[in-house]
Design a protein around this motif. Structure first.
Motif, PDB file in Angstrom:
ATOM      1  N   MET A   1      -5.636   2.361  -6.142  1.00 56.67           N
ATOM      2  CA  MET A   1      -6.911   2.427  -5.447  1.00 56.67           C
ATOM      3  C   MET A   1      -7.850   1.344  -5.979  1.00 56.67           C
ATOM      4  SD  MET A   1      -7.422   6.568  -5.389  1.00 56.67           S
ATOM      5  CE  MET A   1      -7.471   6.724  -7.172  1.00 56.67           C
ATOM      6  N   HIS A   2      -8.345   0.525  -5.084  1.00 55.29           N
ATOM      7  CA  HIS A   2      -9.290  -0.534  -5.426  1.00 55.29           C
ATOM      8  C   HIS A   2     -10.602  -0.327  -4.683  1.00 55.29           C
ATOM      9  CE1 HIS A   2      -6.318  -2.827  -7.609  1.00 55.29           C
ATOM     10  NE2 HIS A   2      -5.513  -2.875  -6.551  1.00 55.29           N
ATOM     11  N   ARG A   3     -11.664  -1.007  -5.181  1.00 48.58           N
ATOM     12  CA  ARG A   3     -12.992  -0.975  -4.537  1.00 48.58           C
ATOM     13  C   ARG A   3     -13.415   0.461  -4.260  1.00 48.58           C
ATOM     14  NH1 ARG A   3     -10.556  -4.608  -1.221  1.00 48.58           N
ATOM     15  NH2 ARG A   3     -11.257  -3.595   0.704  1.00 48.58           N
ATOM     16  N   LEU A   4     -13.270   1.297  -5.275  1.00 49.55           N
ATOM     17  CA  LEU A   4     -13.632   2.707  -5.117  1.00 49.55           C
ATOM     18  C   LEU A   4     -15.132   2.845  -4.924  1.00 49.55           C
ATOM     19  CD1 LEU A   4     -11.225   4.104  -7.802  1.00 49.55           C
ATOM     20  CD2 LEU A   4     -11.257   4.836  -5.412  1.00 49.55           C
TER      21      LEU A   4
ATOM     22  N   THR B   1      -2.508   8.682   3.111  1.00 43.66           N
ATOM     23  CA  THR B   1      -1.435   7.720   3.272  1.00 43.66           C
ATOM     24  C   THR B   1      -0.088   8.393   3.085  1.00 43.66           C
ATOM     25  OG1 THR B   1      -0.500   5.657   2.387  1.00 43.66           O
ATOM     26  CG2 THR B   1      -1.656   7.077   0.824  1.00 43.66           C
ATOM     27  N   THR B   2       0.920   7.856   3.781  1.00 42.17           N
ATOM     28  CA  THR B   2       2.283   8.334   3.629  1.00 42.17           C
ATOM     29  C   THR B   2       3.229   7.150   3.516  1.00 42.17           C
ATOM     30  OG1 THR B   2       2.637   8.424   6.020  1.00 42.17           O
ATOM     31  CG2 THR B   2       1.871  10.454   4.943  1.00 42.17           C
ATOM     32  N   ILE B   3       4.408   7.445   2.951  1.00 43.85           N
ATOM     33  CA  ILE B   3       5.439   6.422   2.843  1.00 43.85           C
ATOM     34  C   ILE B   3       6.791   7.087   3.008  1.00 43.85           C
ATOM     35  CG2 ILE B   3       5.472   6.605   0.302  1.00 43.85           C
ATOM     36  CD1 ILE B   3       6.132   3.558   0.277  1.00 43.85           C
ATOM     37  N   THR B   4       7.641   6.495   3.824  1.00 43.19           N
ATOM     38  CA  THR B   4       8.980   7.022   4.011  1.00 43.19           C
ATOM     39  C   THR B   4       9.897   6.522   2.904  1.00 43.19           C
ATOM     40  OG1 THR B   4       9.762   5.165   5.336  1.00 43.19           O
ATOM     41  CG2 THR B   4       8.586   6.928   6.509  1.00 43.19           C
ATOM     42  N   SER B   5      11.095   7.084   2.842  1.00 43.36           N
ATOM     43  CA  SER B   5      12.045   6.625   1.831  1.00 43.36           C
ATOM     44  C   SER B   5      12.454   5.177   2.075  1.00 43.36           C
ATOM     45  CB  SER B   5      13.280   7.528   1.828  1.00 43.36           C
ATOM     46  OG  SER B   5      13.870   7.552   3.117  1.00 43.36           O
ATOM     47  N   GLY B   6      12.291   4.710   3.285  1.00 40.51           N
ATOM     48  CA  GLY B   6      12.591   3.320   3.614  1.00 40.51           C
ATOM     49  C   GLY B   6      11.419   2.378   3.406  1.00 40.51           C
ATOM     50  N   GLY B   7      10.268   2.932   2.973  1.00 43.02           N
ATOM     51  CA  GLY B   7       9.129   2.082   2.656  1.00 43.02           C
ATOM     52  C   GLY B   7       8.129   1.865   3.770  1.00 43.02           C
ATOM     53  N   ILE B   8       8.258   2.589   4.856  1.00 41.50           N
ATOM     54  CA  ILE B   8       7.287   2.458   5.944  1.00 41.50           C
ATOM     55  C   ILE B   8       6.024   3.241   5.577  1.00 41.50           C
ATOM     56  CG2 ILE B   8       6.810   2.926   8.371  1.00 41.50           C
ATOM     57  CD1 ILE B   8       9.819   2.616   8.866  1.00 41.50           C
TER      58      ILE B   8
ATOM     59  N   LYS C   1      -7.725   2.160   4.307  1.00 43.15           N
ATOM     60  CA  LYS C   1      -6.919   0.986   4.669  1.00 43.15           C
ATOM     61  C   LYS C   1      -7.542  -0.275   4.081  1.00 43.15           C
ATOM     62  CE  LYS C   1      -5.206   1.420   8.700  1.00 43.15           C
ATOM     63  NZ  LYS C   1      -5.050   1.497  10.171  1.00 43.15           N
ATOM     64  N   GLY C   2      -6.725  -1.074   3.437  1.00 42.32           N
ATOM     65  CA  GLY C   2      -7.210  -2.299   2.813  1.00 42.32           C
ATOM     66  C   GLY C   2      -7.702  -2.127   1.394  1.00 42.32           C
ATOM     67  N   ARG C   3      -7.899  -0.880   0.966  1.00 45.40           N
ATOM     68  CA  ARG C   3      -8.357  -0.628  -0.410  1.00 45.40           C
ATOM     69  C   ARG C   3      -7.299   0.091  -1.244  1.00 45.40           C
ATOM     70  NH1 ARG C   3     -12.512   2.734  -1.395  1.00 45.40           N
ATOM     71  NH2 ARG C   3     -12.087   4.054   0.438  1.00 45.40           N
ATOM     72  N   PHE C   4      -6.540   0.982  -0.586  1.00 42.02           N
ATOM     73  CA  PHE C   4      -5.513   1.770  -1.272  1.00 42.02           C
ATOM     74  C   PHE C   4      -4.129   1.271  -0.875  1.00 42.02           C
ATOM     75  CE2 PHE C   4      -8.088   5.996  -1.776  1.00 42.02           C
ATOM     76  CZ  PHE C   4      -9.129   5.275  -2.351  1.00 42.02           C
ATOM     77  N   THR C   5      -3.209   1.328  -1.825  1.00 47.85           N
ATOM     78  CA  THR C   5      -1.821   0.941  -1.557  1.00 47.85           C
ATOM     79  C   THR C   5      -0.889   2.004  -2.102  1.00 47.85           C
ATOM     80  OG1 THR C   5      -2.386  -1.414  -1.712  1.00 47.85           O
ATOM     81  CG2 THR C   5      -0.058  -0.807  -1.892  1.00 47.85           C
TER      82      THR C   5
END
Length: 121
Positions: free
Chosen positions: A82-85, A49-56, A64-68
């Protein structure tokens, strides 16, 4: 000297949750994209997973759907909830960030030292 320091790894039973954090420190002008990779024994490093400084955000299908992923720009921190590991999530997890240090003023990729996540059945 720019460093990425991770925390929060450990052992959990299948179905459980863990939260990883990573903080960038040093003489930093700007932190660009941040993200998480993992590497399981005998396998190639996998982008999660990646996230930009703007939150994208972007996620691999495997999480997908388990990690944020989230970040706090003021603290130069990125988190991975991390959920539902499951057992297949067992790996060393690495924080990643593109950082523009005070000098030289160009984006440079940095990696954390890695933190072990072990999921037991």
């Amino acid at each position: 000297q720019v460093q990425l320091v991770e925390s929060g790894g450990g052992s959990v039973q299948a179905g459980g949750s863990l939260r990883l954090s990573c903080v960038a420190s040093g003489e930093i002008f700007e932190v660009g994209i941040m993200g998480w990779y993992r590497q399981a024994p005998g396998k190639q490093r996998e982008l999660l997973t990646t996230i930009t400084s703007g939150g994208i955000t972007n996620y691999a299908d495997s999480v997908k759907g388990r990690f944020t992923i989230s970040r706090d720009n003021a603290k130069k921190m990125v988190n991975l909830q991390m959920h539902r590991l499951n057992v297949e999530d067992t790996a060393v997890y690495y924080c990643y960030a593109e950082v523009r240090p005070i000098s030289p003023m160009r984006l440079i990729p940095y990696w954390g030292q890695g933190t072990q996540v072990t999921v037991s059945s």
